[in-house]
Design an enzyme around this catalytic site. Structure first.
Site, PDB file in Angstrom:
ATOM      1  N   ILE A 153      -9.093  -2.064 -14.689  1.00  0.00           N
ATOM      2  CA  ILE A 153      -8.374  -1.842 -13.433  1.00  0.00           C
ATOM      3  C   ILE A 153      -7.368  -2.961 -13.206  1.00  0.00           C
ATOM      4  CG2 ILE A 153      -8.598  -1.697 -10.925  1.00  0.00           C
ATOM      5  CD1 ILE A 153     -11.382  -0.446 -11.408  1.00  0.00           C
ATOM      6  N   THR A 227     -10.745  -3.427  -3.660  1.00  0.00           N
ATOM      7  CA  THR A 227     -11.086  -2.058  -4.065  1.00  0.00           C
ATOM      8  C   THR A 227     -12.296  -2.074  -4.991  1.00  0.00           C
ATOM      9  OG1 THR A 227      -9.480  -2.238  -5.879  1.00  0.00           O
ATOM     10  CG2 THR A 227      -8.733  -1.157  -3.856  1.00  0.00           C
ATOM     11  N   ALA A 228     -13.032  -3.192  -5.012  1.00  0.00           N
ATOM     12  CA  ALA A 228     -14.161  -3.350  -5.937  1.00  0.00           C
ATOM     13  C   ALA A 228     -15.476  -3.054  -5.236  1.00  0.00           C
ATOM     14  CB  ALA A 228     -14.145  -4.754  -6.537  1.00  0.00           C
ATOM     15  N   ARG A 229     -16.044  -4.052  -4.556  1.00  0.00           N
ATOM     16  CA  ARG A 229     -17.275  -3.885  -3.785  1.00  0.00           C
ATOM     17  C   ARG A 229     -17.200  -4.768  -2.550  1.00  0.00           C
ATOM     18  NH1 ARG A 229     -17.866   0.095  -6.050  1.00  0.00           N
ATOM     19  NH2 ARG A 229     -19.634   0.930  -7.243  1.00  0.00           N
ATOM     20  N   ASP A 253     -10.811  -1.003   0.682  1.00  0.00           N
ATOM     21  CA  ASP A 253     -11.323   0.332   0.369  1.00  0.00           C
ATOM     22  C   ASP A 253     -12.849   0.328   0.320  1.00  0.00           C
ATOM     23  OD1 ASP A 253     -10.838   3.122  -0.478  1.00  0.00           O
ATOM     24  OD2 ASP A 253     -11.749   2.479  -2.363  1.00  0.00           O
ATOM     25  N   GLU A 258     -21.573   1.139   3.991  1.00  0.00           N
ATOM     26  CA  GLU A 258     -20.764   2.357   3.913  1.00  0.00           C
ATOM     27  C   GLU A 258     -21.634   3.572   4.213  1.00  0.00           C
ATOM     28  OE1 GLU A 258     -18.834   2.514   0.125  1.00  0.00           O
ATOM     29  OE2 GLU A 258     -17.803   0.596   0.402  1.00  0.00           O
ATOM     30  N   HIS A 277     -13.344   4.132   0.828  1.00  0.00           N
ATOM     31  CA  HIS A 277     -13.888   4.083  -0.530  1.00  0.00           C
ATOM     32  C   HIS A 277     -13.429   5.301  -1.337  1.00  0.00           C
ATOM     33  CE1 HIS A 277     -17.438   2.463  -3.115  1.00  0.00           C
ATOM     34  NE2 HIS A 277     -16.395   2.799  -3.848  1.00  0.00           N
TER      35      HIS A 277
END
Length: 307
Positions: A153, A227-229, A253, A258, A277
């Site tokens: 990524i 955008t990972a965790r 994200d 979540e 996400h």
């Protein structure tokens, strides 16, 4: 062998049906994406393979699944949902899927960076409320982006950033090289980067890695992209830095919890851009993901992956 897709949303269910082929292992698709852990044993039944998108699989629940031998997790973040070592002790092998959405996630990170730099979300909200809201923006051409973690990524983000005329720094836990990317120590990356974008797997070493101290070491007014965790970041420290202006903006994200709870402090901040996400959610990535999952099922069933 029998496989059960435990938590298929409509999109992934349709992809799985389309990509299945004659001779594949039996596949049961459970079209209940919000299945709870206590419902897993009944949903899995005598299935030996569980395909899991986002359902938690505690070790105690897995112990009740007497036929279960393999878990195919749809992504790389299986540790957020299960303990692979404990499952291994039960004779259950966990398989993850890498690379399926590298371009999709990179494009989302890039979009969040641009939206953050230009204040687009804030202007959009203001205009919808009837205000002609004009804001100053950050010009990204010529600026430095720092990539924390460098896999597929991050390599895609580097490609996009280079095309936009940005300088690209990167830090990785193991030595790497990549054309046009300067690899530096993490402290140097944080101090020099106008944009810091996170591309790490979540594990015991990386949990909370972007701490209050590391945020304090960042350039004043920097943009943070994740955008990972969510658990890579000390969320409370990030919120404090956004409120103080130490961080100019965050494009997120992913989150510690979540879906993000109602009344969350992030909802109250103008200098955040939020997405649910969904970085990986493109037709291309979905096809890659489900094809890889089916290939895992074919392989563990002894049927190979030949077309």
């Amino acid at each position: 062998m029998k496989a059960v897709f435990l938590d298929a949303n409509p999109t992934l269910a349709a992809v799985a049906e389309r990509l299945r082929r004659a001779g594949d292992p039996e596949l049961v698709i459970n079209r209940q994406p919000d299945i709870t852990p206590d419902q897993v044993p009944a949903a899995l039944g005598d299935g030996e393979i569980a395909i899991i998108d986002h359902t938690h699989l505690p070790t105690g629940i897995a112990r009740q699944c007497k036929a279960l031998k393999h878990v195919v997790f749809l992504g790389t973040g299986a540790r957020s949902y299960m303990n692979p070592e404990e499952l291994g002790g039960l004779g259950i092998e966990v398989h993850i899927i890498k690379g399926y959405g590298d371009t999709a996630v990179a494009e989302c990170a890039f979009a969040l960076m641009w939206a953050a730099a230009k204040g687009l979300a804030k202007m959009d909200r203001g205009m919808r409320a009837g205000n002609w809201l004009r804001t100053d923006a950050v010009q990204l051409t010529g600026k430095t982006i720092g990539l924390v973690g460098f896999g597929g990524i991050a390599a895609e983000v580097a490609r996009l950033a280079q095309g936009a005329g940005m300088k690209v720094l990167a830090w990785n836990r193991s030595p790497k090289s990549h054309p046009g990317v300067e690899f530096v120590e993490l402290d140097a990356l944080l101090a020099q980067s106008h944009v810091v974008s996170l591309h790490l797997l979540l594990n015991d070493e990386t949990r909370g890695m972007i701490s209050a101290q590391r945020i304090a070491a960042m350039r004043d007014g920097a943009i943070l992209i994740n955008t990972a965790r969510g658990a890579l970041v000390d969320e409370a420290a990030m919120i404090a830095a956004l409120k103080s202006g130490k961080l100019g903006h965050a494009g997120l994200d992913v989150y510690e919890v979540e879906p993000m709870p109602a009344q969350h402090p992030l909802y109250e901040l103008d200098n955040v851009t939020l997405s649910a996400h969904s970085a990986f959610r493109t037709p291309e990535a979905s096809d890659n993901l489900i094809q890889a999952a089916l290939n895992h099922c074919r392989r563990v069933s002894g049927q190979g992956t030949q077309q």
